[in-house]
Design a protein around this motif. Sequence first.
Motif, short mmCIF file in Angstrom:
data_model
loop_
_atom_site.label_atom_id
_atom_site.label_comp_id
_atom_site.label_asym_id
_atom_site.label_seq_id
_atom_site.Cartn_x
_atom_site.Cartn_y
_atom_site.Cartn_z
N SER A 132 -25.82 31.33 26.21
CA SER A 132 -25.37 29.97 25.89
C SER A 132 -26.10 28.93 26.71
O SER A 132 -26.48 27.86 26.19
CB SER A 132 -23.86 29.85 26.13
N VAL A 153 -23.95 24.76 20.50
CA VAL A 153 -24.53 26.05 20.90
C VAL A 153 -23.92 27.18 20.08
O VAL A 153 -24.63 28.07 19.58
CB VAL A 153 -24.32 26.29 22.40
N GLU A 154 -22.61 27.16 19.93
CA GLU A 154 -21.94 28.23 19.17
C GLU A 154 -22.39 28.23 17.72
O GLU A 154 -22.60 29.29 17.11
CB GLU A 154 -20.42 28.05 19.25
N LEU A 157 -25.90 29.80 17.58
CA LEU A 157 -25.85 31.25 17.73
C LEU A 157 -25.30 31.91 16.47
O LEU A 157 -25.77 32.99 16.07
CB LEU A 157 -25.00 31.62 18.95
N GLY A 166 -22.69 34.65 23.73
CA GLY A 166 -23.00 33.54 24.62
C GLY A 166 -22.92 33.84 26.09
O GLY A 166 -23.68 33.28 26.88
N ASP A 167 -22.04 34.76 26.50
CA ASP A 167 -21.88 35.04 27.93
C ASP A 167 -22.81 36.13 28.45
O ASP A 167 -22.81 36.42 29.64
CB ASP A 167 -20.42 35.46 28.21
#
Length: 403
Positions: A132, A153-154, A157, A166-167
């Motif tokens: 992310s 961002v989400e 992705l 993301g993590d």
Amino acid sequence: MNTKQPTAALAVSNPAEQGRAGSVKDASQPSSRVAAAIDGAPIRIENLAKRYGSTAAVSGIDLDVRAGEFLSLLGPSGSGKTTLLMMLAGFELPSEGRLTLDTSDITRIAPNKRNIGMVFQRYALFPHMTVSQNVAYPLRMRKVPKAEIPDRVERALSMVGLNGFGDRMPNQLSGGQQQRVAVARALVFEPPVLLMDEPLSALDKKMRERMQIEIKQLQQRLGVTVVYVTHDQEEALTMSDRIAVMDNGRIQQVGTAFELYERPATPFVADFIGKMNFIPSSCMAVDDESVTVRVAGDVLIRLPQHHVRDGMSPLVGDRLDLAIRPERVRIERARQGVASSITGVVEARAYVGAFQWYVVRLADGTVLHVQSQSGASAEQGFDERQAVDITFEPTALHVFRGG
């Protein structure tokens, strides 16, 4: 001549460190605003040149890229395709010429001011940042309000099929997943143009073929204009709306995959796209509608004038090359007294599943490659050292100036 990959960071896709190449995976059905909001922009390249001292890496390039088009720059190493891409990105300044994005002159504009996405062959994610954080990087550089960044961002992705990643850290991803992160990062700020420099070159053949289709599907969904550099002709033929074939810093021909394969404009394009036989011949007669040539000593072939390529007008006595694809050559068992055929001898053969591949030497020493479709009797075929007759489909022949 290819330029050295820049080390300065493009705000869209930070190549500050070098990494491994990967791939792009197509998301099933994107529902994000990102996927719907990107409108491709046209690019105009006018008389563009780049010289390094006395060496011309790119010379006199004129090219229009249409809005929403997937255009590939195809050519061998040193043909100038990467140099041209780097000038579009702003990492190289032209020695002369002009670049226009939509209606704006970007010839001397800094890379981070061009609003262009970039994915390098070695895209290098920041190893100390999560997925992310890597994707958010260009948004932070553009001072997008912090409250907007997580959602954007989400969506980015999700667009490349990495929901829930993301993590993770880059070293927890496969090469293909890292490549998809690089593409999400390049598209997260919704640029109208995406530049890609051989992004699939490090993948194995099977994965590369899958990713070619998935990248094309992604581009079609988004509507973004893509300029894609590759030396792989199959990759360019599979993915592109049009292809610009380059050699020695110049564009040899621009066209669709069909146009380049079926109507090559120069011997270089004919030889570089697919496989091509070149058969020496001499011009025996010319009129307004046709050209008659002599091949293999005494066989005459009459061809329509529009089969003459490279803008030339042949004269009686000129040395010419006839070009024909291996799959358009007919091979039969040798028969006596067939005036229109050329006799040869099979020097080698190979069974390749859907077709058989033959190497045939003609009486004058010319070597032809012949691709014959396999059938129920394919295992019979023609044996090595067997005499055969070769005939051509006249509509499949192209005429070039002889070497």
